[in-house]
Design an enzyme around this catalytic site. Sequence first.
Site, PDB file in Angstrom:
ATOM      1  N   GLY A  56      51.850 -27.278 -17.743  1.00 30.02           N
ATOM      2  CA  GLY A  56      53.000 -26.773 -18.482  1.00 30.02           C
ATOM      3  C   GLY A  56      53.428 -25.451 -17.886  1.00 30.02           C
ATOM      4  N   GLN A  61      57.445 -17.384 -17.192  1.00 29.87           N
ATOM      5  CA  GLN A  61      56.345 -17.338 -16.229  1.00 29.87           C
ATOM      6  C   GLN A  61      56.849 -17.311 -14.788  1.00 29.87           C
ATOM      7  OE1 GLN A  61      53.970 -20.646 -18.311  1.00 29.87           O
ATOM      8  NE2 GLN A  61      52.423 -19.357 -17.320  1.00 29.87           N
ATOM      9  N   CYS A 104      45.810 -20.457 -18.050  1.00 28.38           N
ATOM     10  CA  CYS A 104      47.230 -20.157 -17.964  1.00 28.38           C
ATOM     11  C   CYS A 104      47.573 -19.856 -16.522  1.00 28.38           C
ATOM     12  CB  CYS A 104      47.537 -18.950 -18.848  1.00 28.38           C
ATOM     13  SG  CYS A 104      49.271 -18.447 -18.839  1.00 28.38           S
ATOM     14  N   LEU A 105      48.700 -20.362 -16.064  1.00 31.07           N
ATOM     15  CA  LEU A 105      49.122 -20.107 -14.690  1.00 31.07           C
ATOM     16  C   LEU A 105      49.433 -18.631 -14.451  1.00 31.07           C
ATOM     17  CD1 LEU A 105      51.386 -23.229 -14.094  1.00 31.07           C
ATOM     18  CD2 LEU A 105      49.003 -22.875 -13.397  1.00 31.07           C
ATOM     19  N   HIS A 146      50.844 -23.685 -26.604  1.00 34.66           N
ATOM     20  CA  HIS A 146      50.704 -22.668 -25.564  1.00 34.66           C
ATOM     21  C   HIS A 146      52.073 -22.283 -25.001  1.00 34.66           C
ATOM     22  CE1 HIS A 146      48.421 -20.933 -22.020  1.00 34.66           C
ATOM     23  NE2 HIS A 146      49.616 -21.099 -21.481  1.00 34.66           N
ATOM     24  N   GLU A 147      52.894 -23.273 -24.668  1.00 39.71           N
ATOM     25  CA  GLU A 147      54.202 -22.993 -24.075  1.00 39.71           C
ATOM     26  C   GLU A 147      55.152 -22.347 -25.085  1.00 39.71           C
ATOM     27  OE1 GLU A 147      54.223 -22.966 -20.962  1.00 39.71           O
ATOM     28  OE2 GLU A 147      52.434 -24.200 -20.710  1.00 39.71           O
ATOM     29  N   HIS A 150      54.350 -18.711 -25.219  1.00 38.05           N
ATOM     30  CA  HIS A 150      54.936 -17.970 -24.093  1.00 38.05           C
ATOM     31  C   HIS A 150      56.364 -17.550 -24.411  1.00 38.05           C
ATOM     32  CE1 HIS A 150      52.175 -17.700 -20.788  1.00 38.05           C
ATOM     33  NE2 HIS A 150      51.926 -18.996 -20.787  1.00 38.05           N
TER      34      HIS A 150
END
Length: 189
Positions: A56, A61, A104-105, A146-147, A150
Amino acid sequence: MRNRPIPGSSGRVRTMTLLGDPLLHRACDEVTDFGPALAELVEDMFATMYAARGVGLAANQIGVPLRVFVYDCPDDDDVRHLGHVVNPELVEADGVTVRGPEGCLSLPGLEAGTERFDHAVVEGLTLTGEPVRIAGTGWFARCLQHECDHLGGRVYTDRLTGLRRTRALRAARRAPWARREGQGTPKVP
């Protein structure tokens, strides 16, 4: 059956915004323009997510403060969920609370046990402004929550408490990608 292009196949990989960047800690703006620039953004987001081997990715991000995220994530039954959501709202998050490993990226290589609900529903729009409703359980529910976090200006470490939070933030400060003071960029909290 019509052949569809693979999401991200015509996109460009963008630079990832890392923990410590203020953009990750402020709420994103609503999308109001559903034109070609939005389609290009989503395509680039898929390309970036795949290049980083994620499941995701939220627009902030990659440095774009808009309420958009993409996903290609399995659920606990290994069913693949692939898509995007514009102006998403988390309308349900319920069921059993599960603490599971979450990464997380924007914090590459790190993860921590994070509590999330086992069921989530997100409502939003497609690239063309059509309503969409996405429901997920297990791992996919974690991804949806999670997204959405963000886009509201939160990263998963904001959900951690006590020793778990202390350890995660210490690991982030020591990570090779951590931003250091004096380099003109924010440092990791």
